[in-house]
Design a protein around this motif. Structure first.
Motif, PDB file in Angstrom:
ATOM      1  N   MET A 179      31.481 -24.095 -21.112  1.00  0.00           N
ATOM      2  CA  MET A 179      32.202 -26.269 -22.281  1.00  0.00           C
ATOM      3  C   MET A 179      31.636 -27.022 -21.923  1.00  0.00           C
ATOM      4  SD  MET A 179      35.063 -23.765 -24.229  1.00  0.00           S
ATOM      5  CE  MET A 179      35.548 -25.315 -25.218  1.00  0.00           C
ATOM      6  N   HIS A 180      32.381 -27.290 -20.498  1.00  0.00           N
ATOM      7  CA  HIS A 180      32.240 -28.784 -20.614  1.00  0.00           C
ATOM      8  C   HIS A 180      29.910 -28.904 -19.352  1.00  0.00           C
ATOM      9  CE1 HIS A 180      33.249 -32.390 -18.140  1.00  0.00           C
ATOM     10  NE2 HIS A 180      31.884 -32.307 -17.191  1.00  0.00           N
ATOM     11  N   TYR A 181      30.092 -27.923 -19.184  1.00  0.00           N
ATOM     12  CA  TYR A 181      28.289 -28.366 -18.386  1.00  0.00           C
ATOM     13  C   TYR A 181      27.370 -27.122 -18.876  1.00  0.00           C
ATOM     14  CZ  TYR A 181      30.425 -29.686 -14.550  1.00  0.00           C
ATOM     15  OH  TYR A 181      31.533 -30.659 -13.385  1.00  0.00           O
ATOM     16  N   GLY A 182      27.542 -26.685 -19.688  1.00  0.00           N
ATOM     17  CA  GLY A 182      26.684 -25.986 -21.380  1.00  0.00           C
ATOM     18  C   GLY A 182      26.654 -26.653 -22.199  1.00  0.00           C
ATOM     19  N   PHE A 183      27.424 -27.066 -22.890  1.00  0.00           N
ATOM     20  CA  PHE A 183      27.418 -27.162 -24.408  1.00  0.00           C
ATOM     21  C   PHE A 183      28.188 -28.698 -24.247  1.00  0.00           C
ATOM     22  CE2 PHE A 183      27.864 -22.590 -23.815  1.00  0.00           C
ATOM     23  CZ  PHE A 183      27.434 -21.956 -25.042  1.00  0.00           C
ATOM     24  N   ASP A 184      28.080 -29.268 -23.306  1.00  0.00           N
ATOM     25  CA  ASP A 184      28.960 -30.840 -23.185  1.00  0.00           C
ATOM     26  C   ASP A 184      30.546 -30.587 -24.119  1.00  0.00           C
ATOM     27  OD1 ASP A 184      28.667 -33.735 -22.597  1.00  0.00           O
ATOM     28  OD2 ASP A 184      27.016 -34.117 -23.909  1.00  0.00           O
ATOM     29  N   ILE A 185      31.307 -30.086 -23.811  1.00  0.00           N
ATOM     30  CA  ILE A 185      32.461 -30.162 -24.907  1.00  0.00           C
ATOM     31  C   ILE A 185      33.879 -30.126 -23.051  1.00  0.00           C
ATOM     32  CG2 ILE A 185      34.267 -29.741 -26.377  1.00  0.00           C
ATOM     33  CD1 ILE A 185      31.655 -27.276 -27.073  1.00  0.00           C
ATOM     34  N   PRO A 186      33.742 -31.580 -23.030  1.00  0.00           N
ATOM     35  CA  PRO A 186      34.663 -31.221 -22.554  1.00  0.00           C
ATOM     36  C   PRO A 186      35.925 -31.634 -21.915  1.00  0.00           C
ATOM     37  CG  PRO A 186      33.608 -33.891 -22.907  1.00  0.00           C
ATOM     38  CD  PRO A 186      33.188 -32.869 -24.013  1.00  0.00           C
ATOM     39  N   ALA A 187      36.678 -31.287 -21.356  1.00  0.00           N
ATOM     40  CA  ALA A 187      38.407 -31.329 -21.802  1.00  0.00           C
ATOM     41  C   ALA A 187      39.452 -32.554 -21.977  1.00  0.00           C
ATOM     42  CB  ALA A 187      39.554 -30.666 -20.878  1.00  0.00           C
ATOM     43  N   PRO A 188      40.022 -32.671 -23.049  1.00  0.00           N
ATOM     44  CA  PRO A 188      40.894 -32.020 -23.385  1.00  0.00           C
ATOM     45  C   PRO A 188      40.677 -30.763 -24.372  1.00  0.00           C
ATOM     46  CG  PRO A 188      42.104 -34.148 -23.690  1.00  0.00           C
ATOM     47  CD  PRO A 188      40.495 -34.269 -23.262  1.00  0.00           C
TER      48      PRO A 188
ATOM     49  N   GLY B 135      43.733 -37.715 -21.629  1.00  0.00           N
ATOM     50  CA  GLY B 135      44.310 -36.734 -20.612  1.00  0.00           C
ATOM     51  C   GLY B 135      44.738 -36.644 -19.541  1.00  0.00           C
ATOM     52  N   PHE B 136      44.524 -35.703 -18.627  1.00  0.00           N
ATOM     53  CA  PHE B 136      44.802 -35.828 -16.947  1.00  0.00           C
ATOM     54  C   PHE B 136      43.667 -36.503 -16.255  1.00  0.00           C
ATOM     55  CE2 PHE B 136      46.166 -31.041 -18.064  1.00  0.00           C
ATOM     56  CZ  PHE B 136      46.946 -30.985 -18.297  1.00  0.00           C
TER      57      PHE B 136
END
Length: 357
Positions: A232-241, A129-130
């Protein structure tokens, strides 16, 4: 602070204090009537407590052509605007934006967009994505300082304001009352709850209150979207998008729509209103800020809708340029008025607490 602006505000406040016809209109008048003499700090507090709804002007029997020539909304708007420039850090940036806000906003967005375009060399070629245009690490390195700078600048400004207005040690009850008044925009509902006369002297309307709420809650929803995505990105390792039904997307889309509608409706109301009842020299800065905030939201929505097309890279750099410009210009734009207003409401809550048996 300009002494002539304070002198004119003091003259009008003393006349209003003797008349007291507008006592129930908003929080300004109980605070005004509680004083017998007005220091510079008192006038600064009254000015930032005023929401410029203009109901008192249209109700006043001492406006021009009366010899008193009262125009309290304008007198307080001038002091309010001057206080923001006086307390801002650095002051020169605030004065420049109020003078040429539209030009500075456009030039800053385009300038940062060009820099982001050039920075695509830092992109992570394997990103999704971005992040295929500009890497996540590059975005963090750019936006984290840009986020911290306005917080530090506003902190210094509000500290100056608090000292100038005689603010005391904070209590939780003062903050609760202030946040409550800010949340429902109570002072934009008029003395009888019918709204204000911002658009037309003979027409009470809640339109200005509604668009302020749309802008405020739209911004808070967008901020919540970014905050949730960060966790979500840093705490649960769920990156965008993220998908459409994800929490960051739901918060961001709803907030973006509210911001776009609120900003463009606010511009429409300002174009209809009487400039003679506000700080005339700040017109360009106000329109520049509202337009910038609206463009941030609109470009974000377009980016989401066209994110899978060839237009995505160009839209992304424009959106990121607008966001960066918004953050860096925040302490010098009308965005700062929300923080000053909250400080004024908190200071007024202290006054009410001390005077209530």
């Amino acid at each position: 602070m300009q002494t002539e602006l304070l002198a004119e505000a003091r003259r009008q406040a003393e006349i209003c204090n003797a008349c007291r016809y507008c006592e129930g209109y908003c929080s300004v008048f109980p605070a005004l009537h509680a004083e017998r003499a007005f220091s510079d700090g008192d006038l600064t507090q009254l000015a930032n407590l005023c929401h410029n709804c203009r109901g008192c002007y249209y109700a006043c029997q001492y406006t021009a052509p009366h010899e008193f020539e009262l125009n309290l909304p304008q007198a307080l708007a001038n002091v309010r605007q001057d206080s923001w420039e006086e307390f801002a850090f650095p002051q020169s940036a605030a004065r420049a934006f109020q003078k040429s806000g539209v030009m500075i906003a456009v030039a800053t967005v385009l300038g940062f967009a060009l820099l982001f375009w050039a920075a695509q060399a830092l992109a992570s070629m394997g990103g999704d994505g971005f992040y295929a245009v500009l890497s996540h690490n590059a975005m963090v390195a750019i936006f984290l300082p840009a986020f911290l700078f306005p917080l530090a600048s506003l902190g210094l400004s509000l500290r100056r304001y608090w000292r100038a207005t005689g603010g005391e040690r904070l209590r939780l009850s003062d903050l609760v009352q202030a946040f409550g008044a800010a949340a429902n925009m109570r002072n934009l509902s008029g003395g009888h709850g019918d709204g204000c006369n911002f658009e037309d002297e003979d027409r009470f309307t809640q339109a200005r209150r509604a668009v302020h709420q749309a802008v405020m809650y739209g911004f808070l929803l967008c901020f919540a979207s970014t905050s949730v995505a960060t966790v979500m990105h840093y705490g649960f390792d769920i990156p965008a998008p993220y998908g459409l039904l994800s929490l960051p997307k739901l918060l961001g889309l709803s907030g973006g729509v509210l911001l776009v509608v609120g900003c463009f409706e606010m511009i429409r109301l300002k174009l209809k209103s009487d400039r003679h009842l506000g700080a005339a020299h700040a017109w360009g800065g106000e329109i520049g800020f509202i337009g910038l905030l609206g463009f941030v939201a609109l470009s974000g929505l377009l980016l989401y809708g066209l994110g899978e097309t060839a237009a995505m890279p160009a839209l992304l750099v424009l959106h990121l340029g607008a966001v960066l410009a918004f953050f860096l210009l925040t302490p010098f734009t009308k965005m700062a008025h929300g923080f000053y207003r909250l400080a004024a409401l908190t200071r007024d809550a202290q006054r009410v607490r001390k005077t209530t048996p």
